[in-house]
Design a protein around this motif. Structure first.
Motif, PDB file in Angstrom:
ATOM      1  N   ASN A  87      -6.114   3.460   7.477  1.00 28.92           N
ATOM      2  CA  ASN A  87      -5.518   2.274   7.606  1.00 28.92           C
ATOM      3  C   ASN A  87      -5.774   1.419   6.552  1.00 28.92           C
ATOM      4  O   ASN A  87      -7.051   1.404   6.062  1.00 28.92           O
ATOM      5  CB  ASN A  87      -5.974   1.682   8.994  1.00 28.92           C
ATOM      6  N   CYS A  88      -4.908   0.251   6.310  1.00 32.46           N
ATOM      7  CA  CYS A  88      -5.371  -0.733   5.144  1.00 32.46           C
ATOM      8  C   CYS A  88      -6.082  -1.824   6.138  1.00 32.46           C
ATOM      9  O   CYS A  88      -5.957  -1.884   7.237  1.00 32.46           O
ATOM     10  CB  CYS A  88      -4.282  -1.305   4.999  1.00 32.46           C
TER      11      CYS A  88
ATOM     12  N   CYS B   1      -0.059   3.648   3.154  1.00 34.97           N
ATOM     13  CA  CYS B   1       0.600   3.183   4.434  1.00 34.97           C
ATOM     14  C   CYS B   1       2.149   2.964   4.274  1.00 34.97           C
ATOM     15  O   CYS B   1       2.637   2.931   5.365  1.00 34.97           O
ATOM     16  CB  CYS B   1       0.092   2.014   4.918  1.00 34.97           C
TER      17      CYS B   1
ATOM     18  N   CYS C 104       1.012  -1.066  -0.267  1.00 32.16           N
ATOM     19  CA  CYS C 104       0.127  -0.005  -0.008  1.00 32.16           C
ATOM     20  C   CYS C 104       0.715   1.266  -0.090  1.00 32.16           C
ATOM     21  O   CYS C 104       1.462   1.324   1.077  1.00 32.16           O
ATOM     22  CB  CYS C 104      -0.935  -0.035   1.108  1.00 32.16           C
TER      23      CYS C 104
ATOM     24  N   HIS D 143      -7.284  -0.322   1.198  1.00 28.48           N
ATOM     25  CA  HIS D 143      -6.889   0.970   1.814  1.00 28.48           C
ATOM     26  C   HIS D 143      -8.198   1.694   2.274  1.00 28.48           C
ATOM     27  O   HIS D 143      -8.849   2.134   1.300  1.00 28.48           O
ATOM     28  CB  HIS D 143      -5.863   1.709   1.210  1.00 28.48           C
TER      29      HIS D 143
HETATM   30 ZN   LIG Z   1      -2.746   1.335   3.618  1.00 29.51          ZN
END
Ligand SMILES: [Zn+2]
Ligand SMILES: [Zn+2]
Length: 405
Positions: A190-191, A174, A171, A184
């Motif tokens: 947050n993922c 992140c 990601c 995500h």
């Molecule tokens: Zn993420």
């Protein structure tokens, strides 16, 4: 009536556009108005805007827009989370004290639970990371086998410099590789992945329950007010009324109590959105796929529709089982298996072709007159393709909840 209609239309439009923006790209909506609207919002309108901006402002507006958009969508900022929390806290503070004196003990207990649960799940979903690190990479590699359809062994993340376990994805927001990557979530900053998917499901479920329950409580409280004021000792107040009279009294009672009325409408109008998300994730559990994997599966679906996918039995193609490099592919306890090899080619594979170990593309045989290899047949339907990550709904659910399958 004026404000109520404006508020209802605003919430309804926001919910609808959020739904279109998030789900409009799904193959199921491709040839529907939702799919067209999604393309209009993401492709045609930005394209028209770019042209007008280039003519009128030399592209300056687009530059500012892109900076803002990039900040909102591509950077890990808490604006959406703060907005969501303000809306949640304000609605609860407006609703609960106003409703509390009129509720019996059982409803009071349910209200306390319904109010608190979303915060607990939200906290878990925001603070729990599913990142892949040098410390856990061995465990992560052994979690799921490579299916050699969506995930191939031996690939490295060019940012984290770690091998990419099956079902993981890097990601860029992140800045980490995420185990069993789902998506995500700008909401959570947050993922959603292996370690917090159960909190995310809990959040969707608790939000749906809270909104439906809030709408139900609003209904019984307002209905009670109507009964007491219109027919205190008589029959049901609504009996024998026309629809327009029924709606008229409902509008009066809802606008008469702004605090309860606004939250009641908000709960009714946003609950389809929460239920839509929940239903989509239940569908994913049924299908044995993550949001990330659904886009990979839809690529395969298109290749199958174009007649480019051929399948053979793995045991026939590789009769002598080669020992695997355990550094790249450690043994896993995942029970899903498939005796299949899939390849992508625009003509039937001929004897003597080679398969790339890193993808499903083949190198055709050097001899164009070589006979067609009879072990392969063309895949006509996705049902012929096995998904080794799909163990059936309940076991997929157990895996999502981090229970042994
Ligand atoms: Zn993420
Ligand atoms: Zn990475």
């Amino acid at each position: 009536m004026g404000w109520i209609r404006t508020a209802a239309l605003t919430v309804l439009s926001i919910s609808f556009f959020t739904f279109v923006a998030l789900f409009g790209r799904l193959p199921i909506f491709r040839k529907t108005p939702i799919g067209f609207l999604h393309r209009a919002v993401w492709i045609h309108i930005p394209h028209a805007f770019r042209r007008i901006d280039a003519i009128l402002f030399g592209g300056k507006l687009l530059y500012c827009w892109n900076r803002t958009g990039k900040y909102l969508m591509r950077e890990n900022h808490p604006l959406v989370l703060i907005f969501f929390l303000i809306l949640l806290v304000t609605s609860q503070v407006a609703f609960v004290p106003a409703a509390w004196p009129r509720l019996g003990i059982p409803h009071r207990v349910c209200v306390v639970v319904a109010v608190i649960l979303p915060y607990l799940f939200l906290y878990g979903a925001v603070t729990t990371k599913s990142f892949i690190t040098p410390q856990n990479i061995r465990t992560e590699l052994a979690r799921y086998p490579y299916d050699r359809v969506l995930f191939h062994p031996g690939k490295q993340c060019s940012t984290c410099h770690l091998p990419k376990p099956a079902r993981s994805k890097h990601c860029s927001i992140c800045n980490a590789c995420v185990s069993r990557h789902d998506h995500h979530c700008v909401w959570l900053t947050n993922c959603v992945g292996r370690e917090n998917y159960h909190y995310f499901l809990g959040l969707l479920l608790s939000m749906s329950v809270m909104l439906i329950y809030g709408a139900y409580l609003g209904y019984i409280l307002f209905d009670d007010t109507l009964q007491k004021s219109l027919s205190p000792n008589g029959p049901r107040w609504s009996r024998g009324r026309s629809w327009s009279s029924y709606l008229h009294f409902w509008t009066l009672v809802v606008t008469n109590d702004l605090r309860l009325g606004f939250v009641f409408l908000l709960a009714i109008l946003t609950s389809p959105l929460a239920l839509g998300f929940l239903a989509y994730h239940i569908y994913l559990l049924w299908a044995g796929a993550t949001t990330n994997e659904t886009s990979k599966w839809s690529d395969w679906r298109e290749d199958v529709a174009d007649g480019l996918v051929y399948k053979a039995r793995r045991s026939e193609i590789y009769p002598n089982h080669k020992p695997r490099d355990e550094n790249i592919e450690p043994p896993t306890s995942w029970p899903g298996k498939a005796d299949q090899v899939l390849i992508l080619t625009d003509e039937p594979p001929r004897v003597g072709f080679a398969i790339s170990t890193r993808s499903n593309h083949i190198m055709q045989s050097e001899d164009p007159n070589a006979p067609i290899d009879p072990r392969w047949h063309r895949v006509n339907n996705m049902r012929e393709v096995d998904n080794i990550y799909d163990l059936g709904f309940w076991r997929n659910m157990r895996d999502a909840l981090k229970l042994p399958v």
